[in-house]
Design a protein around this motif. Sequence first.
Motif, PDB file in Angstrom:
ATOM      1  N   VAL A 198      -7.731  -7.477   0.924  1.00 50.10           N
ATOM      2  CA  VAL A 198      -8.768  -8.382   0.363  1.00 50.10           C
ATOM      3  C   VAL A 198      -8.903  -9.536   1.317  1.00 50.10           C
ATOM      4  O   VAL A 198     -10.216  -9.876   1.177  1.00 50.10           O
ATOM      5  CB  VAL A 198      -7.958  -8.744  -1.032  1.00 50.10           C
ATOM      6  CG1 VAL A 198      -8.863 -10.071  -1.657  1.00 50.10           C
ATOM      7  CG2 VAL A 198      -7.831  -7.669  -1.987  1.00 50.10           C
ATOM      8  N   ARG A 199      -8.029 -10.305   1.700  1.00 55.57           N
ATOM      9  CA  ARG A 199      -8.198 -11.325   2.567  1.00 55.57           C
ATOM     10  C   ARG A 199      -8.916 -10.976   3.863  1.00 55.57           C
ATOM     11  O   ARG A 199      -9.797 -11.771   4.338  1.00 55.57           O
ATOM     12  CB  ARG A 199      -6.919 -11.898   2.964  1.00 55.57           C
ATOM     13  CG  ARG A 199      -6.265 -12.726   2.012  1.00 55.57           C
ATOM     14  CD  ARG A 199      -5.049 -13.532   2.376  1.00 55.57           C
ATOM     15  NE  ARG A 199      -3.773 -12.772   2.697  1.00 55.57           N
ATOM     16  CZ  ARG A 199      -2.958 -11.957   1.656  1.00 55.57           C
ATOM     17  NH1 ARG A 199      -3.261 -12.496   0.281  1.00 55.57           N
ATOM     18  NH2 ARG A 199      -2.137 -11.197   1.932  1.00 55.57           N
ATOM     19  N   ALA A 200      -8.650  -9.840   4.386  1.00 51.66           N
ATOM     20  CA  ALA A 200      -9.549  -9.323   5.820  1.00 51.66           C
ATOM     21  C   ALA A 200     -10.919  -8.969   5.198  1.00 51.66           C
ATOM     22  O   ALA A 200     -11.669  -9.307   6.058  1.00 51.66           O
ATOM     23  CB  ALA A 200      -8.639  -8.061   6.205  1.00 51.66           C
ATOM     24  N   VAL A 201     -11.087  -8.308   4.202  1.00 56.50           N
ATOM     25  CA  VAL A 201     -12.625  -8.210   3.861  1.00 56.50           C
ATOM     26  C   VAL A 201     -13.304  -9.468   3.478  1.00 56.50           C
ATOM     27  O   VAL A 201     -14.248  -9.651   3.783  1.00 56.50           O
ATOM     28  CB  VAL A 201     -12.645  -7.170   2.518  1.00 56.50           C
ATOM     29  CG1 VAL A 201     -13.989  -7.079   1.868  1.00 56.50           C
ATOM     30  CG2 VAL A 201     -11.986  -5.927   2.810  1.00 56.50           C
ATOM     31  N   GLU A 202     -12.622 -10.365   2.802  1.00 56.89           N
ATOM     32  CA  GLU A 202     -13.086 -11.665   2.368  1.00 56.89           C
ATOM     33  C   GLU A 202     -13.514 -12.339   3.723  1.00 56.89           C
ATOM     34  O   GLU A 202     -14.510 -13.094   3.987  1.00 56.89           O
ATOM     35  CB  GLU A 202     -12.333 -12.511   1.625  1.00 56.89           C
ATOM     36  CG  GLU A 202     -12.047 -12.076   0.426  1.00 56.89           C
ATOM     37  CD  GLU A 202     -11.185 -13.180  -0.625  1.00 56.89           C
ATOM     38  OE1 GLU A 202     -11.322 -13.088  -1.802  1.00 56.89           O
ATOM     39  OE2 GLU A 202     -10.203 -13.570  -0.035  1.00 56.89           O
ATOM     40  N   LYS A 203     -12.597 -12.527   4.690  1.00 51.99           N
ATOM     41  CA  LYS A 203     -13.161 -12.777   6.051  1.00 51.99           C
ATOM     42  C   LYS A 203     -14.012 -12.369   6.646  1.00 51.99           C
ATOM     43  O   LYS A 203     -15.029 -13.048   7.226  1.00 51.99           O
ATOM     44  CB  LYS A 203     -11.773 -13.002   6.923  1.00 51.99           C
ATOM     45  CG  LYS A 203     -11.749 -13.902   8.250  1.00 51.99           C
ATOM     46  CD  LYS A 203     -10.587 -13.386   9.058  1.00 51.99           C
ATOM     47  CE  LYS A 203      -9.419 -14.444   8.589  1.00 51.99           C
ATOM     48  NZ  LYS A 203      -8.454 -14.475   9.436  1.00 51.99           N
ATOM     49  N   LEU A 204     -14.151 -10.804   6.781  1.00 59.21           N
ATOM     50  CA  LEU A 204     -15.335 -10.337   7.466  1.00 59.21           C
ATOM     51  C   LEU A 204     -16.522 -10.560   6.834  1.00 59.21           C
ATOM     52  O   LEU A 204     -17.452 -10.760   7.482  1.00 59.21           O
ATOM     53  CB  LEU A 204     -14.899  -8.979   7.593  1.00 59.21           C
ATOM     54  CG  LEU A 204     -13.642  -8.555   8.473  1.00 59.21           C
ATOM     55  CD1 LEU A 204     -13.319  -7.084   8.285  1.00 59.21           C
ATOM     56  CD2 LEU A 204     -14.011  -8.826   9.923  1.00 59.21           C
ATOM     57  N   VAL A 205     -16.761 -10.406   5.548  1.00 63.59           N
ATOM     58  CA  VAL A 205     -17.690 -10.843   4.715  1.00 63.59           C
ATOM     59  C   VAL A 205     -18.468 -12.142   5.081  1.00 63.59           C
ATOM     60  O   VAL A 205     -19.472 -12.426   5.145  1.00 63.59           O
ATOM     61  CB  VAL A 205     -17.626 -10.557   3.306  1.00 63.59           C
ATOM     62  CG1 VAL A 205     -18.759 -11.079   2.343  1.00 63.59           C
ATOM     63  CG2 VAL A 205     -17.350  -8.927   2.976  1.00 63.59           C
ATOM     64  N   GLU A 255      -0.610  -4.428   4.820  1.00 68.00           N
ATOM     65  CA  GLU A 255       0.820  -3.992   4.050  1.00 68.00           C
ATOM     66  C   GLU A 255       0.657  -4.074   2.780  1.00 68.00           C
ATOM     67  O   GLU A 255       1.264  -3.203   2.011  1.00 68.00           O
ATOM     68  CB  GLU A 255       1.855  -4.762   4.634  1.00 68.00           C
ATOM     69  CG  GLU A 255       3.117  -4.519   4.174  1.00 68.00           C
ATOM     70  CD  GLU A 255       4.537  -5.269   4.686  1.00 68.00           C
ATOM     71  OE1 GLU A 255       5.470  -5.036   4.094  1.00 68.00           O
ATOM     72  OE2 GLU A 255       4.181  -6.002   5.663  1.00 68.00           O
ATOM     73  N   THR A 256      -0.200  -4.873   2.402  1.00 69.28           N
ATOM     74  CA  THR A 256      -0.540  -5.283   0.795  1.00 69.28           C
ATOM     75  C   THR A 256      -1.912  -5.118   0.291  1.00 69.28           C
ATOM     76  O   THR A 256      -2.873  -5.238   1.417  1.00 69.28           O
ATOM     77  CB  THR A 256       0.097  -6.611   0.381  1.00 69.28           C
ATOM     78  OG1 THR A 256      -0.647  -7.630   0.857  1.00 69.28           O
ATOM     79  CG2 THR A 256       1.652  -6.769   0.834  1.00 69.28           C
ATOM     80  N   VAL A 257      -2.055  -5.007  -1.039  1.00 68.29           N
ATOM     81  CA  VAL A 257      -3.376  -5.092  -1.230  1.00 68.29           C
ATOM     82  C   VAL A 257      -4.046  -6.444  -0.767  1.00 68.29           C
ATOM     83  O   VAL A 257      -5.262  -6.604  -0.449  1.00 68.29           O
ATOM     84  CB  VAL A 257      -3.470  -5.015  -2.899  1.00 68.29           C
ATOM     85  CG1 VAL A 257      -4.851  -5.031  -3.459  1.00 68.29           C
ATOM     86  CG2 VAL A 257      -2.775  -3.688  -3.467  1.00 68.29           C
ATOM     87  N   LEU A 303       0.804  -1.182  -0.004  1.00 67.36           N
ATOM     88  CA  LEU A 303       0.023  -0.105   0.127  1.00 67.36           C
ATOM     89  C   LEU A 303       0.752   1.282   0.006  1.00 67.36           C
ATOM     90  O   LEU A 303       0.570   2.185  -0.643  1.00 67.36           O
ATOM     91  CB  LEU A 303      -1.007  -0.013   1.173  1.00 67.36           C
ATOM     92  CG  LEU A 303      -1.961  -1.191   1.379  1.00 67.36           C
ATOM     93  CD1 LEU A 303      -2.704  -1.120   2.536  1.00 67.36           C
ATOM     94  CD2 LEU A 303      -2.752  -1.098   0.135  1.00 67.36           C
ATOM     95  N   GLN A 304       2.090   1.128   0.820  1.00 62.98           N
ATOM     96  CA  GLN A 304       3.021   2.720   0.831  1.00 62.98           C
ATOM     97  C   GLN A 304       3.510   2.679  -0.668  1.00 62.98           C
ATOM     98  O   GLN A 304       3.840   3.837  -1.008  1.00 62.98           O
ATOM     99  CB  GLN A 304       3.911   2.156   1.924  1.00 62.98           C
ATOM    100  CG  GLN A 304       4.685   3.343   2.088  1.00 62.98           C
ATOM    101  CD  GLN A 304       5.753   3.207   3.229  1.00 62.98           C
ATOM    102  OE1 GLN A 304       6.044   1.901   3.748  1.00 62.98           O
ATOM    103  NE2 GLN A 304       6.058   4.225   4.085  1.00 62.98           N
TER     104      GLN A 304
END
Length: 68
Positions: free
Chosen positions: A57-64, A51-53, A13-14
């Motif tokens: 993505v993985r965090a959003v997939e897990k929460l959804v 840290e990365t895209v 992301l940085q």
Amino acid sequence: RVDRSEIGVDDKLQDLGLESLDALEMVFDIEEKFNIEIPVNANDANIGGFETVGDVVRAVEKLVAKKA
């Protein structure tokens, strides 16, 4: 700032020019779009531990998936 077609899951992301305020705005936008809540510490330089895209993505997939 970067063409979306050029962004990959391993991109940091940085490196994409995402600063802390940008990251918070991104988190708020994602939360609204997917109706989820991403735990973040605004005082942490690495917002949400992302840290990365791919981290995002993985965090959003897990929460959804948790909501389902």
